[in-house]
Design a protein around this motif. Structure first.
Motif, PDB file in Angstrom:
ATOM      1  N   ASP A  83       0.768  -1.256   0.008  1.00 43.66           N
ATOM      2  CA  ASP A  83      -0.002  -0.036  -0.154  1.00 43.66           C
ATOM      3  C   ASP A  83       0.917   1.382  -0.031  1.00 43.66           C
ATOM      4  OD1 ASP A  83       1.175  -0.087   2.621  1.00 43.66           O
ATOM      5  OD2 ASP A  83      -0.891   0.332   3.386  1.00 43.66           O
ATOM      6  N   SER A  84       1.990   1.040  -0.598  1.00 47.24           N
ATOM      7  CA  SER A  84       2.947   2.215  -0.713  1.00 47.24           C
ATOM      8  C   SER A  84       2.955   2.978  -2.112  1.00 47.24           C
ATOM      9  CB  SER A  84       4.400   1.835  -0.006  1.00 47.24           C
ATOM     10  OG  SER A  84       4.353   1.487   1.503  1.00 47.24           O
ATOM     11  N   PHE A  85       3.445   4.228  -1.917  1.00 44.42           N
ATOM     12  CA  PHE A  85       3.892   4.770  -3.483  1.00 44.42           C
ATOM     13  C   PHE A  85       5.399   4.393  -3.369  1.00 44.42           C
ATOM     14  CE2 PHE A  85       0.028   6.901  -2.570  1.00 44.42           C
ATOM     15  CZ  PHE A  85      -0.502   7.160  -3.970  1.00 44.42           C
ATOM     16  N   THR A  86       5.810   3.737  -4.219  1.00 41.32           N
ATOM     17  CA  THR A  86       7.468   3.532  -4.515  1.00 41.32           C
ATOM     18  C   THR A  86       8.109   4.007  -5.696  1.00 41.32           C
ATOM     19  OG1 THR A  86       6.806   1.206  -3.426  1.00 41.32           O
ATOM     20  CG2 THR A  86       9.146   1.461  -4.642  1.00 41.32           C
ATOM     21  N   VAL A  87       8.976   4.863  -5.654  1.00 40.60           N
ATOM     22  CA  VAL A  87       9.727   5.455  -6.462  1.00 40.60           C
ATOM     23  C   VAL A  87      10.833   4.468  -6.837  1.00 40.60           C
ATOM     24  CG1 VAL A  87      11.008   7.239  -7.503  1.00 40.60           C
ATOM     25  CG2 VAL A  87       9.012   7.641  -5.966  1.00 40.60           C
ATOM     26  N   ILE A  88      10.937   3.969  -8.171  1.00 39.69           N
ATOM     27  CA  ILE A  88      12.063   2.876  -8.533  1.00 39.69           C
ATOM     28  C   ILE A  88      13.092   3.717  -9.337  1.00 39.69           C
ATOM     29  CG2 ILE A  88      12.660   0.658  -9.441  1.00 39.69           C
ATOM     30  CD1 ILE A  88       9.767   0.005  -8.907  1.00 39.69           C
ATOM     31  N   THR A  89      14.242   3.915  -9.080  1.00 43.47           N
ATOM     32  CA  THR A  89      15.202   4.537  -9.751  1.00 43.47           C
ATOM     33  C   THR A  89      16.546   3.635 -10.267  1.00 43.47           C
ATOM     34  OG1 THR A  89      16.317   6.778 -10.454  1.00 43.47           O
ATOM     35  CG2 THR A  89      16.234   5.849  -7.938  1.00 43.47           C
ATOM     36  N   TYR A  90      17.388   4.282 -10.936  1.00 46.73           N
ATOM     37  CA  TYR A  90      18.662   3.437 -11.397  1.00 46.73           C
ATOM     38  C   TYR A  90      19.888   3.868 -10.371  1.00 46.73           C
ATOM     39  CZ  TYR A  90      22.030   1.669 -14.633  1.00 46.73           C
ATOM     40  OH  TYR A  90      23.393   0.978 -15.322  1.00 46.73           O
ATOM     41  N   ASP A  91      20.393   2.730  -9.905  1.00 47.69           N
ATOM     42  CA  ASP A  91      21.631   3.020  -9.193  1.00 47.69           C
ATOM     43  C   ASP A  91      22.908   2.720 -10.101  1.00 47.69           C
ATOM     44  OD1 ASP A  91      23.534   3.153  -7.316  1.00 47.69           O
ATOM     45  OD2 ASP A  91      22.823   1.728  -5.797  1.00 47.69           O
ATOM     46  N   GLU A  92      23.393   3.889 -10.490  1.00 46.30           N
ATOM     47  CA  GLU A  92      24.685   3.980 -11.141  1.00 46.30           C
ATOM     48  C   GLU A  92      25.967   3.303 -10.491  1.00 46.30           C
ATOM     49  OE1 GLU A  92      25.276   7.824 -12.603  1.00 46.30           O
ATOM     50  OE2 GLU A  92      23.454   7.972 -14.047  1.00 46.30           O
ATOM     51  N   ALA A  93      25.892   3.464  -9.153  1.00 46.05           N
ATOM     52  CA  ALA A  93      27.121   2.715  -8.507  1.00 46.05           C
ATOM     53  C   ALA A  93      27.402   1.430  -8.842  1.00 46.05           C
ATOM     54  CB  ALA A  93      26.794   3.209  -6.926  1.00 46.05           C
ATOM     55  N   VAL A  94      25.961   0.554  -8.823  1.00 43.22           N
ATOM     56  CA  VAL A  94      26.525  -0.882  -9.061  1.00 43.22           C
ATOM     57  C   VAL A  94      26.146  -1.112 -10.417  1.00 43.22           C
ATOM     58  CG1 VAL A  94      26.270  -1.335  -6.734  1.00 43.22           C
ATOM     59  CG2 VAL A  94      24.448  -1.180  -8.107  1.00 43.22           C
ATOM     60  N   SER A  95      25.894  -0.366 -11.551  1.00 46.98           N
ATOM     61  CA  SER A  95      25.526  -0.777 -12.817  1.00 46.98           C
ATOM     62  C   SER A  95      26.449  -1.597 -13.450  1.00 46.98           C
ATOM     63  CB  SER A  95      25.904   0.530 -13.663  1.00 46.98           C
ATOM     64  OG  SER A  95      27.032   1.141 -13.792  1.00 46.98           O
ATOM     65  N   ASP A  96      27.724  -2.071 -13.082  1.00 49.27           N
ATOM     66  CA  ASP A  96      28.462  -3.208 -13.589  1.00 49.27           C
ATOM     67  C   ASP A  96      28.192  -4.457 -12.905  1.00 49.27           C
ATOM     68  OD1 ASP A  96      29.682  -1.369 -15.259  1.00 49.27           O
ATOM     69  OD2 ASP A  96      31.262  -1.007 -13.643  1.00 49.27           O
ATOM     70  N   ASP A  97      27.220  -4.611 -12.073  1.00 48.72           N
ATOM     71  CA  ASP A  97      26.820  -5.861 -11.328  1.00 48.72           C
ATOM     72  C   ASP A  97      25.894  -6.790 -12.336  1.00 48.72           C
ATOM     73  OD1 ASP A  97      25.854  -8.040  -9.960  1.00 48.72           O
ATOM     74  OD2 ASP A  97      25.723  -6.764  -7.909  1.00 48.72           O
TER      75      ASP A  97
END
Length: 495
Positions: free
Chosen positions: A78-92
């Motif tokens: 029941d939450s509003f969830t903002v999902i965004t990109y994490d550049e710090a682990v983009s190589d994983d």
């Protein structure tokens, strides 16, 4: 500079234009409590709303390529969830949730454009959160998952104004997906209000995509047609439009039942025909950063028009009040002179014929009347004038065409609230100077943006850009979706 990088530069240019030319007068004169660029300075966003169990979380997981959101048949989040990109682990190589933060961070960190939601209070903050993921799908955009809409729940139950939150997020988003599922092609009360009222006032039709999800759960193609027809009918009644809005069809293979069901669903004869629909929806979402440039250009024009209209109304109010005040001062002065003459006549009638004494009495009488007039009568008259204007605020503007009507409708209540709160407490000279400057700057900025967008619209994805003013227009290009889409198009109009 390649096209994708160029788009990012263009976005920064438009945000800078808003910050330099629109925000200063908007904040100074109460048009907005926060900088106008706060809503557009962050990355492009896709808002996803829908009835509960419409498959929002499953669709998000399908796009991202991992179980980022919890899923289930019953309402699971029941939450509003903002999902965004994490550049710090983009190589994983493993796609996963790399970081989670609570709503207080989103509401108070100036990096994010959500400070306007702080007024929803602590209950909302507890149902607002941020997730970061290394999914490549999020590289150029962010997704916002929302609580499922219900019939029985109320604002009191949620503890915050759900519709107001949806409207605020829709204004910030470059694209809004409205999901329905094959089992509930009707609309619950919250969905009806969101589509009919909230979205129609907060965003534009071209930013809204209706999606019929979970179509793999239809038992047959005829069952799918029945569900599709039901949804078309419901949407035509809600939107009030003569034409039925286009509805994308999709499903999430990974969310199919595991016990003998997944394979059966994928083998359904109609599903291969609809793969182009799924791909078209995905392309539309990924194209949000490009199309948002057009939205940002429109934002500059529309906010400029509204701000100018707002300042024109305030200027008209000040002009009317000044004229009213001058008339009443003139009336009071004439009445004071008359009262002074009466006082002098009274002194003469009692036998005091000394010219100096008569002149002094006349001056004292006129002065006493003017003090009474300015301290009581003039003040009460101006208060009555102010109340009359507030009650008849439409008298402050002319709305000779539809564009003016639309802009006035958007700023009308802002003008009223500002007059009630500030009572015109600003300099007319400064206001006219700022209004003149705003007109010139907005017209010039709009022209430069549109010209530059027209020049670079033909750039290919790999072509370098060397224009002086980096602005681009990317209109959504219609893509062929196959014979089945034509079939559905004919079906919709023959209902």
């Amino acid at each position: 500079m390649h096209r994708e990088n160029y788009i990012n530069v263009l976005r920064d240019e438009i945000v800078e234009t808003v910050a330099n030319h629109l925000t200063p007068p908007a904040v100074k004169y109460g048009f907005s409590e926060v900088p106008l660029e706060a809503d557009i300075k962050w990355r492009p966003m896709v808002l996803i709303i829908g009835n509960y169990s419409s498959g929002k979380s499953s669709l998000i997981n399908e796009f991202l390529g991992a179980e980022i959101q919890d899923t289930g048949q019953a309402p699971t989040d029941d939450s509003f969830t903002v999902i965004t990109y994490d550049e710090a682990v983009s190589d994983d190589p493993k796609i996963r949730v790399t970081e989670e933060r609570d709503g207080k961070v989103l509401l108070n960190d100036p990096e994010y454009p959500f400070s306007t939601l702080k007024k929803q209070g602590q209950r909302f903050a507890a149902h607002f959160r941020l997730k970061k993921s290394n999914s490549p799908f999020l590289k150029d955009l962010a997704l916002i998952d929302t609580p499922g809409m219900l019939d029985s729940i109320t604002e009191r139950d949620r503890g915050y104004d759900y519709q107001e939150v949806i409207g605020d997020l829709a204004r910030k988003a470059g694209l809004v997906l409205v999901l329905f599922d094959a089992h509930k092609a009707g609309t619950v009360r919250e969905a009806y209000k969101s589509i009919r009222d909230t979205l129609s006032s907060a965003t534009f039709e071209d930013r809204i995509i209706f999606v019929l999800n979970r179509i793999d759960e239809c038992s047959s193609f005829s069952d799918l047609l029945r569900v599709y027809g039901t949804l078309c009918w419901n949407l035509s009644q809600i939107t009030g439009r003569k034409d039925i809005p286009k509805i994308r069809l999709t499903y999430s293979p990974n969310a199919a039942p595991k016990v003998g069901g997944a394979a059966a669903y994928r083998k359904a004869e109609y599903l291969p025909l609809l793969e182009n629909q799924r791909e078209d929806l995905k392309r539309s979402i990924l194209d949000t950063p490009r199309r948002q440039l057009d939205h940002l250009a429109s934002f500059v024009e529309i906010q400029g028009e509204r701000l100018i209209h707002y300042l024109e109304a305030l200027s008209t109010y000040r002009e009317k009040r000044r004229q009213f005040r001058l008339r009443k001062i003139l009336t009071g002065s004439l009445a004071g002179i008359f009262f002074g003459g009466v006082t002098a006549l009274f002194v003469m009638m009692v036998g005091l014929l000394n010219p100096i004494l008569m002149g002094t009495a006349a001056g004292a009488g006129a002065l006493a009347f003017m003090l009474f007039w300015m301290g009581y009568v003039q003040k009460r008259r101006e208060e009555a004038f102010h109340r009359h204007i507030v009650e008849n605020v439409d008298a402050l503007t002319d709305v000779e065409d539809q564009t003016r009507k639309d802009s006035w409708e958007a700023v009308r209540e802002i003008v009223r609230k500002h007059l009630v709160k500030e009572k015109g407490g600003y300099s007319l000279f400064d206001l006219k100077r700022d209004l003149s400057s705003l007109r010139k700057r907005t017209a010039r900025a709009s022209q430069e943006i549109r010209e530059a967008m027209s020049e670079v619209a033909a750039l290919s994805d790999d072509e370098d850009a060397e224009f002086e003013i980096p602005i681009l227009s990317i209109n959504e290009v219609a893509r062929p979706v196959g014979l089945v889409d034509d079939y559905f198009q004919d079906y919709r109009y023959n209902l």
